[in-house]
Design a protein around this motif. Sequence first.
Motif, PDB file in Angstrom:
ATOM      1  N   VAL A  94      37.343  44.312  43.396  1.00  0.00           N
ATOM      2  CA  VAL A  94      36.879  42.948  43.644  1.00  0.00           C
ATOM      3  C   VAL A  94      37.529  41.971  42.688  1.00  0.00           C
ATOM      4  O   VAL A  94      37.967  40.879  43.053  1.00  0.00           O
ATOM      5  N   ALA A  95      37.638  42.364  41.385  1.00  0.00           N
ATOM      6  CA  ALA A  95      38.237  41.473  40.389  1.00  0.00           C
ATOM      7  C   ALA A  95      39.713  41.252  40.670  1.00  0.00           C
ATOM      8  O   ALA A  95      40.245  40.168  40.454  1.00  0.00           O
ATOM      9  N   ALA A  96      40.373  42.317  41.164  1.00  0.00           N
ATOM     10  CA  ALA A  96      41.803  42.174  41.441  1.00  0.00           C
ATOM     11  C   ALA A  96      42.059  41.252  42.612  1.00  0.00           C
ATOM     12  O   ALA A  96      43.097  40.601  42.689  1.00  0.00           O
ATOM     13  N   ALA A  97      41.103  41.170  43.569  1.00  0.00           N
ATOM     14  CA  ALA A  97      41.283  40.322  44.734  1.00  0.00           C
ATOM     15  C   ALA A  97      40.798  38.907  44.505  1.00  0.00           C
ATOM     16  O   ALA A  97      41.008  38.038  45.343  1.00  0.00           O
ATOM     17  N   THR A  98      40.130  38.649  43.387  1.00  0.00           N
ATOM     18  CA  THR A  98      39.601  37.321  43.088  1.00  0.00           C
ATOM     19  C   THR A  98      40.654  36.483  42.388  1.00  0.00           C
ATOM     20  O   THR A  98      41.161  36.892  41.345  1.00  0.00           O
ATOM     21  N   GLN A 130      36.378  30.135  40.077  1.00  0.00           N
ATOM     22  CA  GLN A 130      35.328  29.437  40.778  1.00  0.00           C
ATOM     23  C   GLN A 130      34.862  30.181  42.021  1.00  0.00           C
ATOM     24  O   GLN A 130      33.910  29.771  42.669  1.00  0.00           O
ATOM     25  N   THR A 131      35.532  31.259  42.375  1.00  0.00           N
ATOM     26  CA  THR A 131      35.144  32.008  43.560  1.00  0.00           C
ATOM     27  C   THR A 131      34.455  33.294  43.161  1.00  0.00           C
ATOM     28  O   THR A 131      34.795  33.901  42.144  1.00  0.00           O
ATOM     29  N   THR A 155      46.383  33.249  39.831  1.00  0.00           N
ATOM     30  CA  THR A 155      46.944  34.576  39.999  1.00  0.00           C
ATOM     31  C   THR A 155      45.876  35.486  40.569  1.00  0.00           C
ATOM     32  O   THR A 155      44.679  35.263  40.367  1.00  0.00           O
ATOM     33  N   ASN A 156      46.294  36.509  41.293  1.00  0.00           N
ATOM     34  CA  ASN A 156      45.359  37.456  41.881  1.00  0.00           C
ATOM     35  C   ASN A 156      44.990  38.583  40.936  1.00  0.00           C
ATOM     36  O   ASN A 156      44.174  39.435  41.266  1.00  0.00           O
ATOM     37  N   GLU A 157      45.606  38.600  39.749  1.00  0.00           N
ATOM     38  CA  GLU A 157      45.295  39.636  38.781  1.00  0.00           C
ATOM     39  C   GLU A 157      44.158  39.190  37.887  1.00  0.00           C
ATOM     40  O   GLU A 157      43.928  37.998  37.688  1.00  0.00           O
ATOM     41  N   THR A 158      43.444  40.147  37.335  1.00  0.00           N
ATOM     42  CA  THR A 158      42.400  39.826  36.367  1.00  0.00           C
ATOM     43  C   THR A 158      43.054  39.385  35.071  1.00  0.00           C
ATOM     44  O   THR A 158      44.206  39.689  34.798  1.00  0.00           O
ATOM     45  N   GLU A 217      54.718  28.085  43.470  1.00  0.00           N
ATOM     46  CA  GLU A 217      53.670  27.827  44.451  1.00  0.00           C
ATOM     47  C   GLU A 217      52.272  28.067  43.895  1.00  0.00           C
ATOM     48  O   GLU A 217      51.297  27.565  44.449  1.00  0.00           O
ATOM     49  N   SER A 218      52.151  28.814  42.793  1.00  0.00           N
ATOM     50  CA  SER A 218      50.836  29.078  42.209  1.00  0.00           C
ATOM     51  C   SER A 218      50.384  27.978  41.253  1.00  0.00           C
ATOM     52  O   SER A 218      49.224  27.948  40.857  1.00  0.00           O
ATOM     53  N   ILE A 219      51.276  27.072  40.877  1.00  0.00           N
ATOM     54  CA  ILE A 219      50.921  25.972  39.971  1.00  0.00           C
ATOM     55  C   ILE A 219      50.244  24.870  40.780  1.00  0.00           C
ATOM     56  O   ILE A 219      50.818  24.358  41.740  1.00  0.00           O
ATOM     57  N   TYR A 220      49.027  24.520  40.386  1.00  0.00           N
ATOM     58  CA  TYR A 220      48.289  23.501  41.130  1.00  0.00           C
ATOM     59  C   TYR A 220      48.094  22.212  40.330  1.00  0.00           C
ATOM     60  O   TYR A 220      47.735  21.187  40.900  1.00  0.00           O
ATOM     61  N   THR A 221      48.326  22.225  39.021  1.00  0.00           N
ATOM     62  CA  THR A 221      48.203  21.017  38.205  1.00  0.00           C
ATOM     63  C   THR A 221      49.079  21.173  36.965  1.00  0.00           C
ATOM     64  O   THR A 221      49.178  22.265  36.394  1.00  0.00           O
TER      65      THR A 221
END
Length: 334
Positions: free
Chosen positions: A228-232, A209-210, A170-173, A136-140
């Motif tokens: 913040v980085a972990a949630a990005t 990009q966020t 991924t939500n990890e840095t 589900e995390s693969i977008y391309t």
Amino acid sequence: RNFSGLMNDASYSLARLWISTFRDYFSQSVLDFILGNQKASDVFRTIIDLRSREPDYALQLSRTREAAVEASTAIVVHDGECVLLACIVHTPMALNTLKVRETADAVMVLTDGAVYICSYDYQLEKVSRFQRIELESIYTVQHGAYITDTLAPHSLDQARNHGVMLYFTTNETQSDIKVELPDQSAKGAIASAPTEDLSSKVEGSISAQTTADPRDPAEGRSVSPAVVAAATPVKSFVACKLASEVQVVMQSVASSSGTGAPVSLMRLGALEGQSPELLAECVCSAIQSAKSRAGQVDASQFIVESPIISAVTAKQSISLVDKVSNRLYKALWV
């Protein structure tokens, strides 16, 4: 002379014919090159294809890779997942890295829940490390020419040098993304102790990009940059080059004896005989189909056909040391 001696002479003649035609193929190609009957490009192709022409070598390599695929799927695939496709690839085993410096085999396993990339150790006969990417995390997904060597003419053939890139979030840095070390004693169990950092030299990395607000709007307190980085969400990619020699492609097949019967792996001979270019298209289509069944993909924008490393880019990225060594290598033949 008798009948026995006649049969011995005939067997010796047939043996010499077999050795000179098949077993001594490389020596004959060198003689043809010296006499001017072959070009240098033909000799280079002979060097690469010599081992694959040996029936014993091809059979042994095929069985070894088949055992690697079976061991990898048995160790890393989670319970309840179905293996849709498994094949042999070459990968740097690092995120956001394209250059394949080592040609060690790896196993790519596509299931209905994730994509596994396993580094297999043939001497120890076990999976040394692997990376699991949620489907589900693969977008391309991208497939195209993957040129990593410009020394021999066959290395510039796009049909034989093809690869697949998976773009995922991924939500990890990026510094926290790790390779999992499998527990060889239990299927699907992951060792929680030592892990290896996947972050290395980034070549063409994709930035997030966020941007998150460093202050908590609820209570007005400053939030730690690490939180913040972990949630990005971080966008990353992993590149895999399909093996062009003695490919092994397998798929799980349920037994017809009953619903509770164990699932076994079956080799797909129709795909093993195809070129890496066609096999890369099949891998991308299989990932798209798996995501479509879950309703997670936009068919018009999911698969991208574009060179991963083109021949022009590969030639431009060659270092001075590699250029000098390549010229010396060619001078020995020309």
